[in-house]
Design an enzyme around this catalytic site. Structure first.
Site, PDB file in Angstrom:
ATOM      1  N   ALA A  66      38.400  95.575  56.695  1.00 14.50           N
ATOM      2  CA  ALA A  66      38.119  96.750  56.149  1.00 14.50           C
ATOM      3  C   ALA A  66      39.243  97.791  55.776  1.00 14.50           C
ATOM      4  CB  ALA A  66      37.131  97.667  57.127  1.00 14.50           C
ATOM      5  N   GLU A 135      40.805  93.729  65.250  1.00 16.51           N
ATOM      6  CA  GLU A 135      40.542  95.205  65.773  1.00 16.51           C
ATOM      7  C   GLU A 135      40.869  95.712  66.757  1.00 16.51           C
ATOM      8  OE1 GLU A 135      38.385  92.803  64.184  1.00 16.51           O
ATOM      9  OE2 GLU A 135      37.191  93.567  62.409  1.00 16.51           O
TER      10      GLU A 135
HETATM   11  C1  HXC Z   1      44.164  99.108  54.340  1.00 21.85           C
HETATM   12  C2  HXC Z   1      45.756  97.264  53.932  1.00 21.85           C
HETATM   13  C3  HXC Z   1      44.890  96.336  54.959  1.00 21.85           C
HETATM   14  C4  HXC Z   1      43.823  96.965  55.523  1.00 21.85           C
HETATM   15  C5  HXC Z   1      46.777  95.329  54.187  1.00 21.85           C
HETATM   16  N1  HXC Z   1      46.703  96.517  53.646  1.00 21.85           N
HETATM   17  N2  HXC Z   1      45.478  95.256  55.069  1.00 21.85           N
HETATM   18  N3  HXC Z   1      45.304  98.700  53.680  1.00 21.85           N
HETATM   19  N4  HXC Z   1      43.352  98.246  55.226  1.00 21.85           N
HETATM   20  N5  HXC Z   1      42.959  96.174  56.097  1.00 21.85           N
HETATM   21  C6  HXC Z   1      47.860  97.008  52.790  1.00 21.85           C
HETATM   22  C7  HXC Z   1      49.036  97.344  53.394  1.00 21.85           C
HETATM   23  O1  HXC Z   1      49.010  98.766  53.992  1.00 21.85           O
HETATM   24  C8  HXC Z   1      50.004  97.379  52.246  1.00 21.85           C
HETATM   25  O2  HXC Z   1      49.819  98.531  51.529  1.00 21.85           O
HETATM   26  C9  HXC Z   1      49.612  95.950  51.446  1.00 21.85           C
HETATM   27  O3  HXC Z   1      48.289  96.053  51.835  1.00 21.85           O
HETATM   28  C10 HXC Z   1      50.197  94.930  51.905  1.00 21.85           C
HETATM   29  O4  HXC Z   1      50.257  94.457  52.895  1.00 21.85           O
HETATM   30  P1  HXC Z   1      51.442  94.479  54.137  1.00 21.85           P
HETATM   31  O5  HXC Z   1      51.190  94.804  55.300  1.00 21.85           O
HETATM   32  O6  HXC Z   1      52.647  95.179  53.583  1.00 21.85           O
HETATM   33  O7  HXC Z   1      51.489  92.966  53.648  1.00 21.85           O
HETATM   34  P2  HXC Z   1      52.324  91.679  55.075  1.00 21.85           P
HETATM   35  O8  HXC Z   1      53.484  92.514  55.700  1.00 21.85           O
HETATM   36  O9  HXC Z   1      52.495  90.756  54.413  1.00 21.85           O
HETATM   37  O10 HXC Z   1      51.381  91.882  56.324  1.00 21.85           O
HETATM   38  C11 HXC Z   1      49.854  91.263  55.916  1.00 21.85           C
HETATM   39  C12 HXC Z   1      49.054  91.340  57.026  1.00 21.85           C
HETATM   40  C13 HXC Z   1      48.887  93.045  57.316  1.00 21.85           C
HETATM   41  C14 HXC Z   1      49.512  90.867  58.289  1.00 21.85           C
HETATM   42  C15 HXC Z   1      47.802  91.024  56.569  1.00 21.85           C
HETATM   43  O11 HXC Z   1      48.782  93.829  55.885  1.00 21.85           O
HETATM   44  C16 HXC Z   1      47.901  93.341  58.216  1.00 21.85           C
HETATM   45  O12 HXC Z   1      47.845  93.236  59.330  1.00 21.85           O
HETATM   46  N6  HXC Z   1      46.630  94.143  57.839  1.00 21.85           N
HETATM   47  C17 HXC Z   1      45.769  94.748  58.714  1.00 21.85           C
HETATM   48  C18 HXC Z   1      44.718  93.602  59.321  1.00 21.85           C
HETATM   49  C19 HXC Z   1      43.743  94.366  60.165  1.00 21.85           C
HETATM   50  O13 HXC Z   1      44.033  94.805  60.873  1.00 21.85           O
HETATM   51  N7  HXC Z   1      42.398  94.142  59.603  1.00 21.85           N
HETATM   52  C20 HXC Z   1      41.384  94.428  60.245  1.00 21.85           C
HETATM   53  C21 HXC Z   1      41.035  95.768  59.903  1.00 21.85           C
HETATM   54  S1  HXC Z   1      39.724  96.582  60.781  1.00 21.85           S
HETATM   55  P3  HXC Z   1      51.043  99.509  51.028  1.00 21.85           P
HETATM   56  O14 HXC Z   1      50.667 100.521  50.444  1.00 21.85           O
HETATM   57  O15 HXC Z   1      52.088  99.805  52.301  1.00 21.85           O
HETATM   58  O16 HXC Z   1      51.953  98.411  50.149  1.00 21.85           O
HETATM   59  C22 HXC Z   1      38.106  95.969  60.266  1.00 21.85           C
HETATM   60  C23 HXC Z   1      37.076  96.493  60.825  1.00 21.85           C
HETATM   61  C24 HXC Z   1      36.048  95.959  60.114  1.00 21.85           C
HETATM   62  O17 HXC Z   1      38.379  95.331  59.304  1.00 21.85           O
HETATM   63  C25 HXC Z   1      34.643  96.654  60.557  1.00 21.85           C
HETATM   64  C26 HXC Z   1      34.524  97.908  60.168  1.00 21.85           C
HETATM   65  C27 HXC Z   1      33.180  98.479  60.279  1.00 21.85           C
END
Ligand code: HXC
Length: 258
Positions: A66, A135
């Site tokens: 998300a 999460e």
């Molecule tokens: C918003 C995100 C994102 C996310 C990545 N991006 N994941 N933006 N929400 N979930 C964005 C980053 O901020 C960045 O934007 C761009 O995408 C590229 O990501 P990087 O982090 O620079 O890439 P990298 O270093 O290769 O790392 C990849 C990654 C990392 C390991 C996947 O992006 C990451 O940890 N993402 C979050 C994963 C996560 O926690 N997902 C769960 C979310 S909570 P910029 O603008 O800086 O270039 C969830 C809840 C669900 O899903 C339930 C809801 C009700």
């Protein structure tokens, strides 16, 4: 409705739905969830379409979750609504479609991304794919059905471990654990999904819809689990850990939970 973040391709009786926000690793914001709902609804209503493949744009991510930026300042009420509405519009909706949905997991499938893949009827992954429910590293819990569907697919113990550690597992581990059915090189991912879709389209769509309903019946009766998840996802938004976890992600640093 014109789509901003979703692409649809039709090849005879097969449709490919692509989540298309590659710069944000296809993270699911509210707009994308609404567009996906409309796309799946239209395709399900189209009697020509016999199978739907869902995948992510680019070579790096299926869906990285998300959109953290979008929900980072949500209140408990807004967080609860985010989970409730998302489950209704997309995750429950996909699971209960009569048209078979195959997830082609082409890279990171994290949080809401893995939850979308798990809502599909089965999954095929490329060898670079990484899957997890991170999460708790943000101070929240899975809110799009992950606590329920992951336990159903890999068993309670492995689900607990994945959720508590927030670790990502490789495509091969995901296959060993029963989370995905096949692992292939990225170039072979859509061809394999299309081949499987071709086998499905040879069979009766009416019978397949009835089979999906019957298989799901054993899992959708645990309605209480999904409600408890929504409630606890929402409650996370009232904690200091949620503020620290999401702020740390946006500031690109490690969280410091007290
Ligand atoms: C918003 C995100 C994102 C996310 C990545 N991006 N994941 N933006 N929400 N979930 C964005 C980053 O901020 C960045 O934007 C761009 O995408 C590229 O990501 P990087 O982090 O620079 O890439 P990298 O270093 O290769 O790392 C990849 C990654 C990392 C390991 C996947 O992006 C990451 O940890 N993402 C979050 C994963 C996560 O926690 N997902 C769960 C979310 S909570 P910029 O603008 O800086 O270039 C969830 C809840 C669900 O899903 C339930 C809801 C009700």
């Amino acid at each position: 409705m014109d789509f901003e973040n979703v692409l649809i391709e039709q090849h005879t009786n097969l449709a490919i739905v692509t989540v298309n926000r590659p710069k944000k690793l296809n993270a699911l914001n509210t707009q994308t969830i609404k567009e996906l709902h409309t796309a799946f609804k239209r395709l399900d209503e189209n009697t020509e379409i016999k199978v739907i493949i869902v995948t992510g744009s680019g070579e790096k991510a299926f869906v990285a979750g998300a959109d953290i930026k979008e929900f980072s300042d949500f209140t408990v009420e807004e967080g609860t609504e985010l989970a409730r509405k998302g489950q209704e519009l997309l995750f429950d909706f996909v699971q209960n479609l009569g048209t078979p949905v195959i997830a082609a997991v082409n890279g990171f499938a994290l949080g809401g991304g893995l939850e979308l893949a798990m809502a599909a009827h089965f999954r095929v992954a490329s060898s670079n794919a990484k899957m997890g429910l991170p999460e708790v590293s943000l101070g929240v819990i899975p809110g799009y059905g992950g606590t329920q569907r992951l336990s159903q697919l890999v068993g309670k113990g492995k689900a607990m471990e994945m959720i508590m550690t927030a670790n990502m597992i490789s495509a091969e581990e995901a296959k060993d654990w029963g989370l995905v059915n096949y692992v292939v090189e990225q170039i072979d991912l859509l061809p394999l999904c299309k081949k499987l879709a071709g086998k499905i389209t040879n069979n009766s769509s009416v019978a397949i819809a009835a089979a999906i309903k019957s298989v799901n019946a054993n899992y959708t009766n645990c309605v209480n689990g999904y409600s408890v998840e929504i409630e606890n996802f929402g409650l996370s938004f009232g904690t200091n850990d949620f503020k620290e976890g999401t702020t740390a992600f946006l500031e690109k640093r490690k969280p410091n939970f007290e």
